[in-house]
Design a protein around this motif. Structure first.
Motif, PDB file in Angstrom:
ATOM      1  N   TRP A  57       0.430 -29.911  67.567  1.00  0.00           N
ATOM      2  CA  TRP A  57       0.575 -31.352  67.780  1.00  0.00           C
ATOM      3  C   TRP A  57       0.398 -31.784  69.235  1.00  0.00           C
ATOM      4  O   TRP A  57       0.190 -32.961  69.508  1.00  0.00           O
ATOM      5  CB  TRP A  57       1.922 -31.851  67.256  1.00  0.00           C
ATOM      6  N   ASN A  58       0.470 -30.851  70.166  1.00  0.00           N
ATOM      7  CA  ASN A  58       0.292 -31.179  71.583  1.00  0.00           C
ATOM      8  C   ASN A  58      -1.036 -30.594  72.043  1.00  0.00           C
ATOM      9  O   ASN A  58      -1.139 -29.404  72.321  1.00  0.00           O
ATOM     10  CB  ASN A  58       1.447 -30.628  72.415  1.00  0.00           C
ATOM     11  N   SER A 161       2.242 -37.166  79.005  1.00  0.00           N
ATOM     12  CA  SER A 161       1.440 -36.831  77.834  1.00  0.00           C
ATOM     13  C   SER A 161       2.291 -36.118  76.790  1.00  0.00           C
ATOM     14  O   SER A 161       2.226 -36.431  75.592  1.00  0.00           O
ATOM     15  CB  SER A 161       0.258 -35.956  78.262  1.00  0.00           C
ATOM     16  N   TRP A 162       3.107 -35.151  77.223  1.00  0.00           N
ATOM     17  CA  TRP A 162       3.954 -34.392  76.303  1.00  0.00           C
ATOM     18  C   TRP A 162       4.917 -35.337  75.580  1.00  0.00           C
ATOM     19  O   TRP A 162       5.061 -35.284  74.355  1.00  0.00           O
ATOM     20  CB  TRP A 162       4.726 -33.327  77.065  1.00  0.00           C
ATOM     21  N   LEU A 163       5.582 -36.202  76.328  1.00  0.00           N
ATOM     22  CA  LEU A 163       6.527 -37.134  75.712  1.00  0.00           C
ATOM     23  C   LEU A 163       5.820 -38.055  74.719  1.00  0.00           C
ATOM     24  O   LEU A 163       6.340 -38.317  73.632  1.00  0.00           O
ATOM     25  CB  LEU A 163       7.237 -37.966  76.780  1.00  0.00           C
ATOM     26  N   SER A 164       4.660 -38.532  75.078  1.00  0.00           N
ATOM     27  CA  SER A 164       3.903 -39.415  74.187  1.00  0.00           C
ATOM     28  C   SER A 164       3.521 -38.707  72.892  1.00  0.00           C
ATOM     29  O   SER A 164       3.667 -39.259  71.794  1.00  0.00           O
ATOM     30  CB  SER A 164       2.652 -39.913  74.911  1.00  0.00           C
ATOM     31  N   ARG A 165       3.055 -37.484  73.017  1.00  0.00           N
ATOM     32  CA  ARG A 165       2.665 -36.723  71.821  1.00  0.00           C
ATOM     33  C   ARG A 165       3.883 -36.354  70.969  1.00  0.00           C
ATOM     34  O   ARG A 165       3.819 -36.385  69.740  1.00  0.00           O
ATOM     35  CB  ARG A 165       1.875 -35.487  72.230  1.00  0.00           C
ATOM     36  N   LEU A 166       4.979 -35.994  71.611  1.00  0.00           N
ATOM     37  CA  LEU A 166       6.212 -35.685  70.883  1.00  0.00           C
ATOM     38  C   LEU A 166       6.680 -36.916  70.114  1.00  0.00           C
ATOM     39  O   LEU A 166       7.007 -36.835  68.929  1.00  0.00           O
ATOM     40  CB  LEU A 166       7.304 -35.214  71.857  1.00  0.00           C
ATOM     41  N   ARG A 167       6.700 -38.058  70.785  1.00  0.00           N
ATOM     42  CA  ARG A 167       7.125 -39.299  70.140  1.00  0.00           C
ATOM     43  C   ARG A 167       6.209 -39.623  68.949  1.00  0.00           C
ATOM     44  O   ARG A 167       6.686 -39.905  67.840  1.00  0.00           O
ATOM     45  CB  ARG A 167       7.119 -40.461  71.138  1.00  0.00           C
TER      46      ARG A 167
END
Length: 174
Positions: A57-58, A161-167
C-alpha cells in the motif's frame, strides 16, 4: 498533515524521552507530523504494524523482509527511496505506539509512531472514533550534518507521503 514542534523535550505521547525509545532531540534533523484518519484504531494499527505488507500500500517502499514477531529486538530489512535499511523494533505498545531505528548509509535514524483515538466518530453510528497518527523521526550522522536542510526536506516529504498513504488505505479498508 500538520507539522508539530521540532524541538519538544517530550515524545508524541507527552512522556519524557527515554534513550532508544524517542527521537534524538540533538540530531541535526528532527521532523514531526500528524494526520487524522477516519477509520477505527484497530484498522489503522493493524495496517501500520503489518510491516511485511507495507509495500502493498505504500508505493515509496519497494520491498520489506520481516518475519516477526512484532516485538522489541525484532529486525526488518526494507528498501525505500533507493536506501537498503535494516531497522530494529525498540518499543511496541499495542494500539498506541511503535518505535524502531537503526543505521543506514551513515545515518542513524529513530522513528516513533503514536496512535490515539479522538473524540469524533467515524462514519454513521459505528461507535468507532477517528485516529490521530503522529510520526516523529530524527536523523543524525555525517551525511545529515553535511546537508541538514536538504535531508530535513527529504525526510519531511517522505513522512508526508507515508501519512497520506496510510490514511488513504486505512480509510479505504474501513
Amino acid at each position: 498533515m500538520t507539522a508539530e514542534n521540532p524541538r519538544n523535550p517530550r515524545n508524541a505521547n507527552n512522556a519524557p524521552n527515554t534513550p532508544g525509545h524517542s527521537v534524538d532531540e540533538d540530531a541535526p534533523v528532527v521532523v514531526r507530523l500528524s494526520t487524522t484518519v477516519d477509520a477505527p484504531l484497530a484498522t489503522v494499527w493493524a495496517l501500520h504494524t503489518d510491516i511485511g505488507s507495507w509495500a502493498d500500500w505504500n508505493t515509496d517502499i519497494e520491498s520489506v523482509d520481516f518475519d516477526g514477531p512484532l516485538a522489541p529486538g525484532a529486525s526488518f530489512r526494507w528498501l525505500t527511496h533507493g536506501l537498503d535499511i535494516t531497522s530494529t523494533i525498540r518499543e511496541v505498545v499495542s494500539g498506541e505506539r511503535i518505535v524502531w531505528g537503526g543505521p543506514a548509509h551513515g545515518i542513524e535514524g529513530v522513528h516513533v509512531w503514536t496512535f490515539e483515538e479522538s473524540g469524533e466518530q467515524t462514519g454513521e453510528a459505528t461507535g468507532e472514533r477517528t485516529v490521530t497518527v503522529r510520526t516523529e523521526e530524527s536523523w543524525a550522522g555525517a551525511p545529515v550534518e553535511e546537508r541538514p536542510d536538504e535531508m530535513r526536506e527529504a525526510l519531511r516529504q517522505s513522512l508526508e507521503s507515508w501519512l497520506s498513504r496510510l490514511r488513504s488505505e486505512a480509510e479505504r479498508r474501513a
